[in-house]
Design a protein around this motif. Structure first.
Motif, mmCIF file in Angstrom:
data_model
loop_
_atom_site.group_PDB
_atom_site.id
_atom_site.type_symbol
_atom_site.label_atom_id
_atom_site.label_comp_id
_atom_site.label_asym_id
_atom_site.label_seq_id
_atom_site.Cartn_x
_atom_site.Cartn_y
_atom_site.Cartn_z
ATOM 1 N N LYS A 93 0.813 -1.211 0.000
ATOM 2 C CA LYS A 93 0.000 0.000 0.000
ATOM 3 C C LYS A 93 0.848 1.262 0.000
ATOM 4 N N SER A 94 0.310 2.277 -0.667
ATOM 5 C CA SER A 94 0.971 3.574 -0.741
ATOM 6 C C SER A 94 0.259 4.623 0.095
ATOM 7 N N HIS A 95 -0.723 4.203 0.904
ATOM 8 C CA HIS A 95 -1.483 5.106 1.770
ATOM 9 C C HIS A 95 -2.132 4.264 2.860
ATOM 10 N N SER A 96 -2.919 4.914 3.722
ATOM 11 C CA SER A 96 -3.595 4.199 4.814
ATOM 12 C C SER A 96 -5.109 4.321 4.729
ATOM 13 N N GLN A 97 -5.631 4.467 3.523
ATOM 14 C CA GLN A 97 -7.078 4.627 3.346
ATOM 15 C C GLN A 97 -7.773 3.268 3.235
ATOM 16 N N GLY A 98 -9.030 3.244 3.671
ATOM 17 C CA GLY A 98 -9.856 2.045 3.503
ATOM 18 C C GLY A 98 -9.515 0.911 4.431
ATOM 19 N N GLU A 99 -8.915 1.229 5.607
ATOM 20 C CA GLU A 99 -8.441 0.173 6.503
ATOM 21 C C GLU A 99 -9.200 0.108 7.826
ATOM 22 N N TYR A 100 -9.614 1.237 8.378
ATOM 23 C CA TYR A 100 -10.384 1.318 9.615
ATOM 24 C C TYR A 100 -9.573 0.977 10.869
ATOM 25 N N PHE A 102 -6.390 2.826 12.339
ATOM 26 C CA PHE A 102 -5.770 4.077 11.909
ATOM 27 C C PHE A 102 -4.315 4.176 12.363
ATOM 28 N N ASP A 103 -3.415 4.275 11.391
ATOM 29 C CA ASP A 103 -1.982 4.416 11.691
ATOM 30 C C ASP A 103 -1.390 5.678 11.067
ATOM 31 N N ARG A 104 -2.243 6.627 10.699
ATOM 32 C CA ARG A 104 -1.710 7.838 10.057
ATOM 33 C C ARG A 104 -0.814 8.616 11.014
ATOM 34 N N GLY A 105 -1.126 8.584 12.311
ATOM 35 C CA GLY A 105 -0.262 9.241 13.287
ATOM 36 C C GLY A 105 1.123 8.628 13.317
ATOM 37 N N TRP A 106 1.201 7.311 13.177
ATOM 38 C CA TRP A 106 2.502 6.647 13.116
ATOM 39 C C TRP A 106 3.267 7.103 11.876
ATOM 40 N N ALA A 107 2.555 7.157 10.748
ATOM 41 C CA ALA A 107 3.193 7.573 9.495
ATOM 42 C C ALA A 107 3.710 9.006 9.594
ATOM 43 N N ASP A 108 2.888 9.901 10.143
ATOM 44 C CA ASP A 108 3.303 11.301 10.246
ATOM 45 C C ASP A 108 4.526 11.446 11.143
ATOM 46 N N ALA A 109 4.520 10.765 12.283
ATOM 47 C CA ALA A 109 5.647 10.870 13.212
ATOM 48 C C ALA A 109 6.931 10.330 12.582
ATOM 49 N N TYR A 110 6.808 9.203 11.888
ATOM 50 C CA TYR A 110 7.996 8.589 11.278
ATOM 51 C C TYR A 110 8.561 9.482 10.176
ATOM 52 N N GLY A 114 12.216 11.788 9.540
ATOM 53 C CA GLY A 114 13.077 11.490 8.394
ATOM 54 C C GLY A 114 12.906 10.113 7.804
ATOM 55 N N GLY A 115 11.951 9.343 8.316
ATOM 56 C CA GLY A 115 11.716 8.002 7.786
ATOM 57 C C GLY A 115 10.754 8.007 6.614
ATOM 58 N N ARG A 116 10.549 6.833 6.051
ATOM 59 C CA ARG A 116 9.638 6.663 4.901
ATOM 60 C C ARG A 116 8.669 5.540 5.255
ATOM 61 N N TYR A 117 7.445 5.908 5.589
ATOM 62 C CA TYR A 117 6.468 4.931 6.085
ATOM 63 C C TYR A 117 5.842 4.118 4.963
ATOM 64 N N TYR A 118 5.651 4.735 3.818
ATOM 65 C CA TYR A 118 5.057 4.032 2.675
ATOM 66 C C TYR A 118 6.139 3.712 1.646
ATOM 67 N N PRO A 119 6.061 2.527 1.035
ATOM 68 C CA PRO A 119 4.969 1.553 1.107
ATOM 69 C C PRO A 119 4.983 0.763 2.412
ATOM 70 N N LYS A 120 3.841 0.177 2.684
ATOM 71 C CA LYS A 120 3.684 -0.746 3.806
ATOM 72 C C LYS A 120 2.884 -1.949 3.308
ATOM 73 N N LEU A 121 2.922 -3.028 4.059
ATOM 74 C CA LEU A 121 2.152 -4.225 3.717
ATOM 75 C C LEU A 121 0.915 -4.305 4.615
ATOM 76 N N LYS A 162 10.870 -3.185 0.472
ATOM 77 C CA LYS A 162 11.267 -1.945 1.144
ATOM 78 C C LYS A 162 10.091 -1.289 1.863
ATOM 79 N N ALA A 163 9.231 -2.127 2.409
ATOM 80 C CA ALA A 163 8.092 -1.646 3.195
ATOM 81 C C ALA A 163 8.532 -1.372 4.628
ATOM 82 N N SER A 164 7.935 -0.374 5.238
ATOM 83 C CA SER A 164 8.299 -0.004 6.604
ATOM 84 C C SER A 164 7.714 -0.955 7.634
ATOM 85 N N SER A 165 6.644 -1.670 7.246
ATOM 86 C CA SER A 165 5.864 -2.376 8.255
ATOM 87 C C SER A 165 4.889 -3.336 7.597
ATOM 88 N N ALA A 166 4.336 -4.218 8.421
ATOM 89 C CA ALA A 166 3.295 -5.147 7.973
ATOM 90 C C ALA A 166 2.196 -5.154 9.018
#
Length: 404
Positions: A93-100, A102-110, A114-121, A162-166
């Motif tokens: 995934k290249s975003h966090s939409q349609g999941e219910y 919510f990890d957008r706060g994690w993505a913003d903080a990372y 200086g990190g890169r949260y997307y893509p993620k699995l 090269k995903a940040s997370s699963a």
């Protein structure tokens, strides 16, 4: 079998997996409507329409869940001697939409750090906040062995892509514990579900409520239909393309206001109408000769899953009638144990839907981000547990001493 005999493969489309193999893992033949109490109890779990090959196929073939919409399939297969023994449905995934979850706060903080949260699995059923199996394993294979291979495989897939997370979301509790034992972080949230206490009919359910809530529901049901509205339940061959056209108009109107761009395409609804209409229940409202509102539900062996609602006319309490009360009536008629009414909504408590914990498991590659999220999740789990206790206590059901 020795785990060295297990091979792993990620495939870019559910269409590359034979339906018979997928469904043998997702919904084993002979499954009975009994909840799994441990990870090794999969053979006694109930049929879940959302993990069927037909549902995933409709999502992907319709263009609803595909690389273009940010849901690139990477379904992980575990094979033994060439035979598919287990599947982890998964998307890059290249975003966090349609999941219910919510990890957008994690993505913003990372990303601020200086990190890169997307893509993620993401291991989930796209656009579907309903609990169900995520580690799909055939009955005749060792669940611990195959499950461990799939858990290790999605971690390796993170590195390869090269995903940040699963993220394994809306998993069953037993899977949540299983993945935690293999290094995944544990997260909880809550939904509101209705439980069938062997009610004879809707009046019998109402008798279990305290007088204030019982009177309020009766009033809401009367007022919902006060403008000459009639309610129609459509299932199987009753669901025509005209009905799908009307429902899609409701879905687009409501989805556009809530999300900006609705997730599901019109083709998706035709596809599920062709492949799984017997597992679909449309509850539709009609006034002055035209459809004005509706809700789509999916039927499992012991659960009615409420999903999308929409309307082109807005009438007091019509949403409650179509989405909650009609669903309860259907579940009682069918002898279903549970109605899951989708994500969020404390207003459901007054209608007899009580808190139910939901579970997700998260692998975070970066150790610093992992530590920060782990600390946050400890506090969040405690909050969710306490909130669930308080909300259950405030529920609408009669205390033993209260007369009916």
């Amino acid at each position: 079998m020795d785990s060295s005999e297990i091979t792993l493969e990620a495939v870019p489309s559910v269409s590359e997996i034979p339906a018979a193999d997928w469904d043998a893992c997702a919904n084993p033949a002979g499954a009975s409507p009994m909840p799994a109490t441990s990870f090794n109890a999969h053979s006694k779990t109930a049929y879940n329409p959302f993990v069927s090959h037909a549902f995933f196929s409709a999502l992907e073939a319709s263009g609803s869940a595909c690389a273009r919409t940010g849901w690139g399939p990477r379904h992980l297969l575990a094979r033994i001697e060439g035979e598919i023994a287990g599947i982890l449905p998964c998307y890059l995934k290249s975003h966090s939409q349609g999941e219910y979850v919510f990890d957008r706060g994690w993505a913003d903080a990372y990303e601020r750090a200086g990190g890169r949260y997307y893509p993620k699995l993401q291991s989930s059923v796209p656009f579907t906040p309903a609990t169900g199996p995520r580690l799909l394993i055939r009955n005749d294979f060792d669940r611990d062995e195959i499950g461990t291979a799939l858990a290790s495989g999605v971690v390796a897939l993170c590195e390869m892509t090269k995903a940040s997370s699963a993220h394994v979301t809306f998993a069953r509790e037993a899977e949540w514990k299983f993945l935690a034992a293999r290094g995944f972080l544990q997260r909880t949230d809550q939904q509101f579900h209705w439980r069938n206490q062997s009610y004879r009919d809707f009046e019998d359910f109402l008798a279990s409520l305290n007088s204030r809530h019982r009177k309020a529901i009766k009033r809401e049901r009367r007022e919902a239909l006060a403008s000459g509205i009639t309610i129609h339940t459509l299932n199987g061959s009753d669901i025509t393309e005209d009905a799908w056209d009307a429902f899609f108009a409701f879905y687009m109107e409501t989805g556009s206001r809530k999300w900006g761009r609705p997730y599901l395409t019109r083709t998706f609804f035709s596809l599920i109408g062709e492949s799984m209409a017997d597992n679909v229940l449309l509850i539709m409202a009609r006034r002055n000769g035209r459809w004005i509102a509706g809700a789509i539900n999916f039927i499992g062996s012991d659960t009615l899953f409420g999903r999308n609602w929409g309307a082109i006319e807005h009438h007091p309490f019509l949403h409650f009638e179509v989405c909650y009360y009609q669903a309860i009536e259907f579940a009682i008629r069918r002898g279903l144990k549970t109605v899951e009414a989708g994500a969020q909504g404390e207003h459901k408590i007054a209608r007899g839907y009580l808190p139910q914990t939901t579970y997700s498991a998260h692998y975070i590659a970066d150790p610093d981000l992992r530590r920060a999220i782990s600390e946050y999740l400890k506090r969040e789990r405690a909050y969710v547990a306490e909130a669930g206790r308080e909300l259950t206590e405030a529920g609408p059901f009669r205390k033993t001493a209260e007369p009916s």
